[in-house]
Design a protein around this motif. Structure first.
Motif, PDB file in Angstrom:
ATOM      1  N   ILE A   1      34.575  29.566 -21.122  1.00 52.11           N
ATOM      2  CA  ILE A   1      33.417  29.032 -20.597  1.00 52.11           C
ATOM      3  C   ILE A   1      33.020  29.726 -19.133  1.00 52.11           C
ATOM      4  CG2 ILE A   1      32.649  26.663 -19.477  1.00 52.11           C
ATOM      5  CD1 ILE A   1      33.326  26.563 -22.221  1.00 52.11           C
ATOM      6  N   GLY A   2      31.758  29.981 -19.212  1.00 48.88           N
ATOM      7  CA  GLY A   2      31.210  30.851 -17.772  1.00 48.88           C
ATOM      8  C   GLY A   2      31.182  32.092 -18.081  1.00 48.88           C
ATOM      9  N   ASP A   3      31.779  32.841 -19.073  1.00 47.58           N
ATOM     10  CA  ASP A   3      31.430  34.129 -19.360  1.00 47.58           C
ATOM     11  C   ASP A   3      30.129  34.487 -19.560  1.00 47.58           C
ATOM     12  OD1 ASP A   3      34.324  34.557 -19.243  1.00 47.58           O
ATOM     13  OD2 ASP A   3      34.440  34.979 -21.817  1.00 47.58           O
ATOM     14  N   GLU A   4      29.767  35.732 -19.058  1.00 52.53           N
ATOM     15  CA  GLU A   4      28.416  36.117 -19.211  1.00 52.53           C
ATOM     16  C   GLU A   4      28.279  37.446 -20.317  1.00 52.53           C
ATOM     17  OE1 GLU A   4      25.355  35.776 -16.401  1.00 52.53           O
ATOM     18  OE2 GLU A   4      26.241  33.926 -16.255  1.00 52.53           O
ATOM     19  N   ILE A   5      27.620  37.177 -21.407  1.00 51.64           N
ATOM     20  CA  ILE A   5      27.719  38.107 -22.468  1.00 51.64           C
ATOM     21  C   ILE A   5      26.342  38.914 -22.789  1.00 51.64           C
ATOM     22  CG2 ILE A   5      28.337  38.126 -24.842  1.00 51.64           C
ATOM     23  CD1 ILE A   5      30.634  37.159 -23.417  1.00 51.64           C
ATOM     24  N   ASP A   6      26.273  40.169 -22.695  1.00 52.24           N
ATOM     25  CA  ASP A   6      25.012  40.642 -22.985  1.00 52.24           C
ATOM     26  C   ASP A   6      24.721  40.515 -24.287  1.00 52.24           C
ATOM     27  OD1 ASP A   6      24.647  41.777 -20.482  1.00 52.24           O
ATOM     28  OD2 ASP A   6      25.503  43.770 -20.768  1.00 52.24           O
ATOM     29  N   ILE A   7      23.436  40.100 -24.782  1.00 50.00           N
ATOM     30  CA  ILE A   7      22.972  40.070 -25.998  1.00 50.00           C
ATOM     31  C   ILE A   7      21.486  41.128 -25.914  1.00 50.00           C
ATOM     32  CG2 ILE A   7      21.742  38.785 -27.870  1.00 50.00           C
ATOM     33  CD1 ILE A   7      23.201  36.310 -26.503  1.00 50.00           C
ATOM     34  N   VAL A   8      21.583  41.942 -27.008  1.00 51.32           N
ATOM     35  CA  VAL A   8      20.482  42.737 -27.085  1.00 51.32           C
ATOM     36  C   VAL A   8      19.714  42.186 -28.276  1.00 51.32           C
ATOM     37  CG1 VAL A   8      19.484  45.209 -27.492  1.00 51.32           C
ATOM     38  CG2 VAL A   8      21.751  44.996 -26.536  1.00 51.32           C
ATOM     39  N   LEU A   9      18.377  42.085 -27.728  1.00 49.72           N
ATOM     40  CA  LEU A   9      17.493  41.324 -28.763  1.00 49.72           C
ATOM     41  C   LEU A   9      16.574  42.536 -29.167  1.00 49.72           C
ATOM     42  CD1 LEU A   9      16.598  38.121 -26.567  1.00 49.72           C
ATOM     43  CD2 LEU A   9      18.093  38.217 -28.680  1.00 49.72           C
ATOM     44  N   THR A  10      16.081  42.380 -30.427  1.00 51.56           N
ATOM     45  CA  THR A  10      15.008  43.557 -30.969  1.00 51.56           C
ATOM     46  C   THR A  10      13.737  42.752 -31.493  1.00 51.56           C
ATOM     47  OG1 THR A  10      16.721  44.879 -31.988  1.00 51.56           O
ATOM     48  CG2 THR A  10      14.579  44.970 -32.786  1.00 51.56           C
ATOM     49  N   PHE A  11      12.572  43.105 -30.618  1.00 47.55           N
ATOM     50  CA  PHE A  11      11.341  42.565 -31.268  1.00 47.55           C
ATOM     51  C   PHE A  11      10.689  43.604 -31.877  1.00 47.55           C
ATOM     52  CE2 PHE A  11      12.647  40.187 -27.553  1.00 47.55           C
ATOM     53  CZ  PHE A  11      12.370  38.822 -27.733  1.00 47.55           C
ATOM     54  N   VAL A  12       9.465  43.278 -32.730  1.00 40.14           N
ATOM     55  CA  VAL A  12       8.751  44.352 -33.343  1.00 40.14           C
ATOM     56  C   VAL A  12       7.444  43.687 -33.056  1.00 40.14           C
ATOM     57  CG1 VAL A  12       8.877  43.164 -35.531  1.00 40.14           C
ATOM     58  CG2 VAL A  12       8.283  45.736 -35.213  1.00 40.14           C
ATOM     59  N   ASP A  13       6.619  44.697 -32.593  1.00 39.06           N
ATOM     60  CA  ASP A  13       5.015  44.373 -32.625  1.00 39.06           C
ATOM     61  C   ASP A  13       4.304  44.368 -33.650  1.00 39.06           C
ATOM     62  OD1 ASP A  13       4.296  47.266 -32.842  1.00 39.06           O
ATOM     63  OD2 ASP A  13       3.988  47.329 -30.530  1.00 39.06           O
ATOM     64  N   GLU A  14       2.898  44.173 -33.793  1.00 43.19           N
ATOM     65  CA  GLU A  14       2.225  44.032 -34.932  1.00 43.19           C
ATOM     66  C   GLU A  14       1.872  45.512 -35.575  1.00 43.19           C
ATOM     67  OE1 GLU A  14      -1.028  42.360 -33.218  1.00 43.19           O
ATOM     68  OE2 GLU A  14      -0.251  39.975 -33.805  1.00 43.19           O
ATOM     69  N   ASP A  15       2.281  46.452 -34.691  1.00 44.27           N
ATOM     70  CA  ASP A  15       2.283  47.923 -35.418  1.00 44.27           C
ATOM     71  C   ASP A  15       3.552  48.426 -35.743  1.00 44.27           C
ATOM     72  OD1 ASP A  15      -0.496  48.323 -34.650  1.00 44.27           O
ATOM     73  OD2 ASP A  15       0.053  48.588 -32.822  1.00 44.27           O
ATOM     74  N   GLY A  16       4.595  47.553 -35.664  1.00 44.23           N
ATOM     75  CA  GLY A  16       5.781  47.934 -36.129  1.00 44.23           C
ATOM     76  C   GLY A  16       6.765  48.552 -35.189  1.00 44.23           C
ATOM     77  N   ALA A  17       6.307  48.717 -34.066  1.00 46.32           N
ATOM     78  CA  ALA A  17       6.987  49.516 -32.933  1.00 46.32           C
ATOM     79  C   ALA A  17       7.966  48.336 -32.363  1.00 46.32           C
ATOM     80  CB  ALA A  17       6.093  49.857 -31.600  1.00 46.32           C
ATOM     81  N   GLU A  18       9.427  49.047 -32.177  1.00 48.67           N
ATOM     82  CA  GLU A  18      10.413  47.826 -31.854  1.00 48.67           C
ATOM     83  C   GLU A  18      10.698  48.214 -30.006  1.00 48.67           C
ATOM     84  OE1 GLU A  18      14.128  48.595 -33.908  1.00 48.67           O
ATOM     85  OE2 GLU A  18      13.403  48.004 -35.660  1.00 48.67           O
ATOM     86  N   GLN A  19      10.976  47.053 -29.786  1.00 52.00           N
ATOM     87  CA  GLN A  19      11.293  46.905 -28.499  1.00 52.00           C
ATOM     88  C   GLN A  19      12.410  46.011 -28.289  1.00 52.00           C
ATOM     89  OE1 GLN A  19       9.251  44.215 -24.699  1.00 52.00           O
ATOM     90  NE2 GLN A  19       7.882  44.966 -26.391  1.00 52.00           N
ATOM     91  N   HIS A  20      13.589  46.589 -27.313  1.00 55.25           N
ATOM     92  CA  HIS A  20      14.710  46.038 -27.099  1.00 55.25           C
ATOM     93  C   HIS A  20      14.933  45.202 -25.815  1.00 55.25           C
ATOM     94  CE1 HIS A  20      16.267  47.767 -30.690  1.00 55.25           C
ATOM     95  NE2 HIS A  20      15.808  48.746 -30.500  1.00 55.25           N
ATOM     96  N   VAL A  21      15.187  44.175 -25.627  1.00 55.18           N
ATOM     97  CA  VAL A  21      15.414  43.541 -24.558  1.00 55.18           C
ATOM     98  C   VAL A  21      16.961  43.073 -24.253  1.00 55.18           C
ATOM     99  CG1 VAL A  21      14.618  41.499 -23.051  1.00 55.18           C
ATOM    100  CG2 VAL A  21      13.044  42.734 -24.581  1.00 55.18           C
ATOM    101  N   VAL A  22      17.520  43.315 -23.193  1.00 58.30           N
ATOM    102  CA  VAL A  22      18.978  43.034 -23.057  1.00 58.30           C
ATOM    103  C   VAL A  22      18.727  41.531 -21.957  1.00 58.30           C
ATOM    104  CG1 VAL A  22      21.124  43.428 -22.011  1.00 58.30           C
ATOM    105  CG2 VAL A  22      19.587  45.189 -22.947  1.00 58.30           C
ATOM    106  N   THR A  23      19.353  40.508 -22.520  1.00 57.27           N
ATOM    107  CA  THR A  23      19.476  39.353 -21.742  1.00 57.27           C
ATOM    108  C   THR A  23      21.107  38.947 -21.690  1.00 57.27           C
ATOM    109  OG1 THR A  23      18.491  37.300 -21.327  1.00 57.27           O
ATOM    110  CG2 THR A  23      19.325  37.778 -23.634  1.00 57.27           C
TER     111      THR A  23
END
Ligand SMILES: [Cu+2]
Length: 153
Positions: free
Chosen positions: A122-144
């Motif tokens: 409990i309380g650990d902070e874990i990095d998650i990398v999210l992958t999004f894609v736009d309407e042209d198919g270009a990927e974008q990664h967001v770390v949270t």
């Protein structure tokens, strides 16, 4: 202070190039912002759990198509619904998110599902990398950062 914008821009480009940016802005200009991410600590002896977060987008709409984290073998996108009084979870390929329709992932609704978990405190902070894609198919990664929360919390 006029010098600031010219100093900041190369730094942003550099971060985007190596994939380390918190919010990467591709040429299309959509920016995803992720807040309040959490992972539920599973019951003892289980290595599967759920998690959530709140995602907003500035610019054209994006689709969340996946997530990875070092503390799980793999992560799926799930919906949850009631079928004949039974809670059903289904894997989906993506969740759309737009400026008009933010995306809330949470317990009891659309959520992230983590498989093959390492033990979490409990309380650990874990990095998650999210992958999004736009309407042209270009990927974008967001770390949270996701906080590990108790199952009842
Ligand atoms: Cu699930």
């Amino acid at each position: 202070m006029r010098i600031l914008p010219t100093l900041i821009l190369p730094a942003i480009l550099l971060l985007a190039a190596c994939g380390g940016a918190e919010t990467a802005a591709p040429a299309g200009g959509s920016i995803a912002d992720v807040r309040d991410a959490y992972i539920v600590q599973p019951p003892e002896g289980r290595d599967i759990t759920g998690g959530g977060m709140h995602v907003t987008v500035q610019g054209a709409s994006l689709t969340l198509i996946g997530a990875t984290t070092e503390i799980a073998d793999h992560v799926e996108l799930h919906t949850m619904s009631m079928d004949d009084g039974v809670m059903q979870m289904r894997k989906v390929e993506g969740f759309p998110v737009s400026a008009d329709a933010p995306l809330s992932l949470e317990r009891g609704g659309n959520h992230l599902m983590f498989y093959g978990l390492q033990p979490l405190e409990i309380g650990d902070e874990i990095d998650i990398v999210l992958t999004f894609v736009d309407e042209d198919g270009a990927e974008q990664h967001v770390v949270t950062k996701a906080e590990v929360v108790p199952i009842g919390g």
